[in-house]
Design an enzyme around this catalytic site. Sequence first.
Site, short mmCIF file in Angstrom:
data_model
loop_
_atom_site.label_atom_id
_atom_site.label_comp_id
_atom_site.label_asym_id
_atom_site.label_seq_id
_atom_site.Cartn_x
_atom_site.Cartn_y
_atom_site.Cartn_z
N LYS A 22 0.84 -1.21 0.00
CA LYS A 22 0.00 0.00 0.00
C LYS A 22 0.87 1.26 0.00
O LYS A 22 0.63 2.19 -0.77
CB LYS A 22 -0.90 -0.01 1.24
CG LYS A 22 -1.57 1.32 1.54
CD LYS A 22 -2.41 1.26 2.78
CE LYS A 22 -1.76 1.73 4.05
NZ LYS A 22 -1.52 3.18 4.18
N ASN A 23 1.87 1.28 0.89
CA ASN A 23 2.64 2.52 1.04
C ASN A 23 3.61 2.78 -0.10
O ASN A 23 4.21 3.85 -0.17
CB ASN A 23 3.39 2.52 2.39
CG ASN A 23 2.43 2.72 3.55
OD1 ASN A 23 1.26 3.03 3.34
ND2 ASN A 23 2.92 2.54 4.76
N CYS A 117 -4.92 12.45 13.25
CA CYS A 117 -5.04 11.01 13.10
C CYS A 117 -4.86 10.38 14.47
O CYS A 117 -4.20 10.96 15.34
CB CYS A 117 -3.97 10.53 12.14
SG CYS A 117 -3.84 8.78 12.04
N ARG A 122 0.67 14.37 13.18
CA ARG A 122 1.24 14.04 11.86
C ARG A 122 1.41 15.33 11.07
O ARG A 122 0.68 15.59 10.11
CB ARG A 122 0.37 13.02 11.15
CG ARG A 122 0.28 11.73 11.94
CD ARG A 122 -0.39 10.63 11.20
NE ARG A 122 0.47 9.99 10.24
CZ ARG A 122 0.10 8.95 9.50
NH1 ARG A 122 -1.11 8.46 9.62
NH2 ARG A 122 0.95 8.39 8.66
N ASP A 314 4.49 0.50 11.95
CA ASP A 314 3.25 -0.11 11.45
C ASP A 314 3.10 -1.58 11.86
O ASP A 314 2.10 -2.22 11.53
CB ASP A 314 3.19 0.00 9.91
CG ASP A 314 2.85 1.41 9.46
OD1 ASP A 314 2.55 2.26 10.33
OD2 ASP A 314 2.88 1.68 8.25
N ARG A 406 -9.14 0.15 4.92
CA ARG A 406 -8.32 1.18 4.25
C ARG A 406 -6.99 0.59 3.78
O ARG A 406 -6.45 1.03 2.76
CB ARG A 406 -8.02 2.31 5.25
CG ARG A 406 -9.06 3.40 5.32
CD ARG A 406 -8.53 4.58 6.11
NE ARG A 406 -7.13 4.77 5.76
CZ ARG A 406 -6.12 4.89 6.64
NH1 ARG A 406 -6.35 4.88 7.93
NH2 ARG A 406 -4.89 5.04 6.23
C1 UD1 Z 1 4.29 6.84 6.49
C2 UD1 Z 1 3.39 5.66 6.28
C3 UD1 Z 1 2.84 5.16 7.62
C4 UD1 Z 1 3.98 4.89 8.57
C5 UD1 Z 1 4.93 6.08 8.67
C6 UD1 Z 1 6.18 5.78 9.46
C7 UD1 Z 1 2.48 6.06 4.09
C8 UD1 Z 1 1.29 6.39 3.27
N1 UD1 Z 1 2.29 6.05 5.41
O1 UD1 Z 1 3.50 7.88 7.07
O2 UD1 Z 1 2.10 3.98 7.37
O3 UD1 Z 1 3.45 4.64 9.86
O4 UD1 Z 1 5.35 6.49 7.36
O5 UD1 Z 1 6.88 4.73 8.91
O6 UD1 Z 1 3.54 5.76 3.58
N2 UD1 Z 1 7.01 14.23 11.01
C9 UD1 Z 1 7.32 15.53 11.28
N3 UD1 Z 1 7.19 16.45 10.28
C10 UD1 Z 1 6.78 16.11 9.02
C11 UD1 Z 1 6.47 14.78 8.76
C12 UD1 Z 1 6.59 13.85 9.77
O7 UD1 Z 1 7.72 15.88 12.40
O8 UD1 Z 1 6.67 16.98 8.15
C13 UD1 Z 1 7.13 13.21 12.08
C14 UD1 Z 1 5.83 12.46 12.34
O9 UD1 Z 1 5.02 13.13 13.27
C15 UD1 Z 1 6.33 11.14 12.85
C16 UD1 Z 1 7.63 10.93 12.07
O10 UD1 Z 1 8.02 12.21 11.61
O11 UD1 Z 1 6.63 11.23 14.22
C17 UD1 Z 1 7.50 9.99 10.89
O12 UD1 Z 1 6.40 10.39 10.09
P1 UD1 Z 1 6.34 10.12 8.52
O13 UD1 Z 1 7.46 9.25 8.11
O14 UD1 Z 1 6.19 11.42 7.81
O15 UD1 Z 1 4.99 9.33 8.37
P2 UD1 Z 1 4.07 9.36 7.10
O16 UD1 Z 1 4.92 9.58 5.90
O17 UD1 Z 1 2.91 10.25 7.33
#
Ligand code: UD1
Length: 466
Positions: A22-23, A117, A122, A314, A406
């Site tokens: 999915k990701n 979420c 996030r 995850d 989902r």
């Molecule tokens: C993706 C995955 C999700 C997985 C996560 C971590 C997809 C669609 N989803 O989510 O299933 O749980 O990676 O492996 O691929 N953060 C910040 N600033 C940002 C972005 C993130 O501080 O701009 C923090 C987040 O709060 C979190 C960490 O960084 O603590 C990792 O988040 P991130 O890797 O961005 O998760 P997603 O990409 O949303």
Amino acid sequence: MDMLVVRGGTPLEGRVVVGGAKNSALPIMAAALAADGPSVLYDVPDLVDVSTLSQLLETLGVNVRRQQGGGLRLEVVDDERFVADYELVRRMRAGVCVLGPMLARRGKACVSLPGGCNIGDRPIDLHLKGLRALGADIRIERGYVIAEADQLRGADIYLGGPFGSTVTGTANVMSAAVLADGVTTIEAAACEPEVVDLGNFLNKMGARITGLGTPFLQIEGVERLTGAEHTVIPDRIEAATLMIAAAAAGGRVEVENVCPTHMTAVIEKLREVGVNCEVSAAISPKHSTIEISVPSSLRPADVIALPYPGIPTDVQAQLTALLCGAEGISVVTDKVFPDRFMHAAELVRMGARIRREGYSAIVSGVSQRSGACVMASDLRASAALVISALAAQGESVIRRIYHLDRGYDRLEAKLNSLGANIRRVKDEPANMPASLAPAIIDGTRPNAVSAPHWLAKTPARQTRTI
Ligand code: UD1
């Protein structure tokens, strides 16, 4: 709305095939926005998130259709649109992945902020930081990110945040930088296999990205991308979920279409708790089969969810559900989403003993769990509840399983093919199993049968909280 009724206590036996990730599929589909000509993707799983993103891409002028034989064909037919609507983006966080490719290709992107979420904060500040560094003018108005740039320019970008790098942030910045003028370097890039898969797809479309799978990416911008064919990698999270389900329920299960090198940390942790994981290169070195069996009782273990190549956040909830049945005390910590423990209170309803301490959950294994009515709070929490229900005695009801749909392609059908007993029914009082009806538990109503034996013997379990 549907709910699952799970009758636990049956060991799982047989073979099951893992689908595409999915990701990977979601950011790859979004990247098709940046291409001229059609792209065809294989092994895109049939999930609600995929159909939501397909709808979103349609609203952005991309023609999306399933071909005979299963390929998903995407082609931009109108590149004058640039508004990713709240109604679709709010349903799925990966909707934000359209931001980078749309900005790079169309010069403007107006994307609803994805919103909160249940797994914790996030933010997307790192996504915006990276796109600003590429020269985009970005403002937030009425809940939308409005990004504009006539021509993005290569830049040196650092994407590290307080909890490591960002997976979809790296995807967004990389998908924009491929069309920037000049060279971009991304430091502290996410190394997750799904980011590598996206990078490989972009390279097939004509991008020039090196360093994929390391924290340091170098991207030489190109003038245009053309559509490409690509097969999505196997879903390591689905594979881990099926492996942990087999370990929790007992029995012997072969999980097919797995890339073992994407799963080293999970395989090692399962071995540490006493699960046999035999890896065989049945299809090709990249697509193996893993055989799972549990020779004796499970040992406790400490689990720390980390960015790749650590144990994925995850899979944290599913491992927590497994450790609830180990002999001893385990400590589970999530360093990616430190508050991602909504599932713990529901696992406790099934007889688990879990206590939160700071950013960790202390899990004291119990020898028996009992079915209960529980509520799914997010995608992976739902999978943890299914795993716990398979290991518990009696029937469980799992509500709000739209979270599960989902991100899993027919999880209950796959588990049923291994001998599980899971029914999908409408979430209505008439479908509540008699063993969980309030009349039975309170024992006072005229139609009450009798209190379940476990309630009489271990009343403390029903009142435990975390
Ligand atoms: C993706 C995955 C999700 C997985 C996560 C971590 C997809 C669609 N989803 O989510 O299933 O749980 O990676 O492996 O691929 N953060 C910040 N600033 C940002 C972005 C993130 O501080 O701009 C923090 C987040 O709060 C979190 C960490 O960084 O603590 C990792 O988040 P991130 O890797 O961005 O998760 P997603 O990409 O949303």
